[in-house]
Design a protein around this motif. Structure first.
Motif, PDB file in Angstrom:
ATOM      1  N   ASN A   5       0.822  -1.204   0.000  1.00  0.00           N
ATOM      2  CA  ASN A   5       0.000   0.000   0.000  1.00  0.00           C
ATOM      3  C   ASN A   5       0.858   1.256   0.000  1.00  0.00           C
ATOM      4  N   TYR A   6       1.982   1.194   0.726  1.00  0.00           N
ATOM      5  CA  TYR A   6       2.873   2.355   0.781  1.00  0.00           C
ATOM      6  C   TYR A   6       3.434   2.666  -0.605  1.00  0.00           C
ATOM      7  N   LEU A   7       3.922   1.650  -1.288  1.00  0.00           N
ATOM      8  CA  LEU A   7       4.497   1.873  -2.618  1.00  0.00           C
ATOM      9  C   LEU A   7       3.442   2.415  -3.580  1.00  0.00           C
ATOM     10  N   SER A   8       2.233   1.913  -3.472  1.00  0.00           N
ATOM     11  CA  SER A   8       1.150   2.415  -4.322  1.00  0.00           C
ATOM     12  C   SER A   8       0.875   3.882  -4.022  1.00  0.00           C
ATOM     13  N   PHE A   9       0.882   4.252  -2.736  1.00  0.00           N
ATOM     14  CA  PHE A   9       0.651   5.641  -2.352  1.00  0.00           C
ATOM     15  C   PHE A   9       1.756   6.550  -2.866  1.00  0.00           C
ATOM     16  N   VAL A  10       3.001   6.126  -2.700  1.00  0.00           N
ATOM     17  CA  VAL A  10       4.136   6.969  -3.087  1.00  0.00           C
ATOM     18  C   VAL A  10       4.101   7.289  -4.575  1.00  0.00           C
ATOM     19  N   THR A  11       3.766   6.328  -5.388  1.00  0.00           N
ATOM     20  CA  THR A  11       3.749   6.573  -6.833  1.00  0.00           C
ATOM     21  C   THR A  11       2.709   7.616  -7.225  1.00  0.00           C
ATOM     22  N   ARG A  12       1.703   7.836  -6.351  1.00  0.00           N
ATOM     23  CA  ARG A  12       0.638   8.798  -6.661  1.00  0.00           C
ATOM     24  C   ARG A  12       0.788  10.125  -5.920  1.00  0.00           C
ATOM     25  N   ALA A  13       1.765  10.248  -5.040  1.00  0.00           N
ATOM     26  CA  ALA A  13       1.937  11.474  -4.251  1.00  0.00           C
ATOM     27  C   ALA A  13       2.205  12.663  -5.160  1.00  0.00           C
ATOM     28  N   LYS A  14       1.569  13.801  -4.856  1.00  0.00           N
ATOM     29  CA  LYS A  14       1.668  14.985  -5.702  1.00  0.00           C
ATOM     30  C   LYS A  14       2.562  16.077  -5.121  1.00  0.00           C
ATOM     31  N   SER A  15       2.937  15.951  -3.856  1.00  0.00           N
ATOM     32  CA  SER A  15       3.742  17.002  -3.232  1.00  0.00           C
ATOM     33  C   SER A  15       4.688  16.409  -2.203  1.00  0.00           C
ATOM     34  N   LEU A  16       5.737  17.151  -1.885  1.00  0.00           N
ATOM     35  CA  LEU A  16       6.664  16.720  -0.843  1.00  0.00           C
ATOM     36  C   LEU A  16       5.967  16.600   0.498  1.00  0.00           C
TER      37      LEU A  16
END
Length: 251
Positions: A5-16
């Motif tokens: 789930n973390y890796l999936s979230f990181v790939t979609r993150a839009k900001s620092l």
């Protein structure tokens, strides 16, 4: 949010901000409640460049970051020296061994004492792969005060591969997101003018495209150079690109 789930979230993150909030939460789950990430593209043989150009992310108290980073203590930190010569993960047990063998230099001893006063004594450092001789990135993972180095090494034995993967992916994502010190941020007009320069347009061309006078275009370019602390417009284009400030998709 564990690994998948973390890796999936990181790939979609839009900001620092979004990425860092999630990353600190995940690392705290493993026992690392204080993180300090640093990255530079301006490393030389004798310097890491202007600290204002570093990408610094941390959830340490402000006084720690100011004391460690902005007063220059970081330059003599034993684990940073380790990170410059290694890639991967390193236990802070190394520092204890240096203390026991009395091999710390006076400058390193000063860093050690500062960290001890601030409760930064147990943890791991991850040194990321460098893509050029000028770049270097690393992150220190400081453990909760109730954990000893033996306990943290045991946590790493059990979960180290996942922790290392999560930090490497976060690092790669950080490199794609816009990042700049507040006093180096470009306005929309400054960025637009630099983008047109990057496309090979002349000042006259840019004035026509932006609906401005050539003098106003020159003003935007001058202010962009000042904001980025460079001498030439070509340098400004390069630095803005390195900071992912060029061709930004507006929210």
């Amino acid at each position: 949010m564990r690994l998948r789930n973390y890796l999936s979230f990181v790939t979609r993150a839009k900001s620092l901000e979004e990425l860092w909030a999630a990353h600190t939460k995940e690392m705290a789950w493993f026992g690392f409640d204080r993180l300090l990430y640093g990255y530079t593209r301006y490393r030389t043989e004798t310097s890491f460049g202007d600290p204002e150009d570093f990408v610094i992310l941390s959830n340490h108290p402000k006084e720690y970051v100011e004391g460690f980073v902005y007063s220059g203590l970081y330059f003599h930190a034993p684990m940073l020296r380790w990170a410059l010569n290694n890639e991967g993960a390193g236990s802070w047990r190394l520092i204890n061994q240096m203390v026991a063998s009395r091999t710390l230099t006076p400058a390193e001893q000063k860093v050690y004492e500062f960290n001890r006063e601030m409760g930064v004594t147990v943890g791991y450092t991850i040194s990321f792969n460098s893509v050029s001789a000028r770049s270097k990135g690393a992150i220190s993972l400081c453990a909760r005060p109730d954990l000893g180095q033996d306990e943290v090494d045991a946590i790493w034995e059990a979960h180290g591969e996942d922790i290392l993967l999560m930090n490497n992916i976060a690092h790669l994502k950080i490199l794609t997101l816009p990042h700049v010190a507040p006093n180096r941020a470009l306005t929309r007009r400054q960025r637009e003018a630099l983008e047109w320069v990057g496309d090979g347009k002349t000042t006259q061309d840019i004035a026509m495209l932006m609906g401005l006078t050539p003098a106003t275009v020159e003003k935007h370019l001058r202010l962009a150079r000042e904001a980025l602390s460079v001498e030439t417009t070509a340098q400004a284009v390069m630095k803005a690109a390195l900071h992912n400030q060029m061709f930004v998709i507006e929210a």
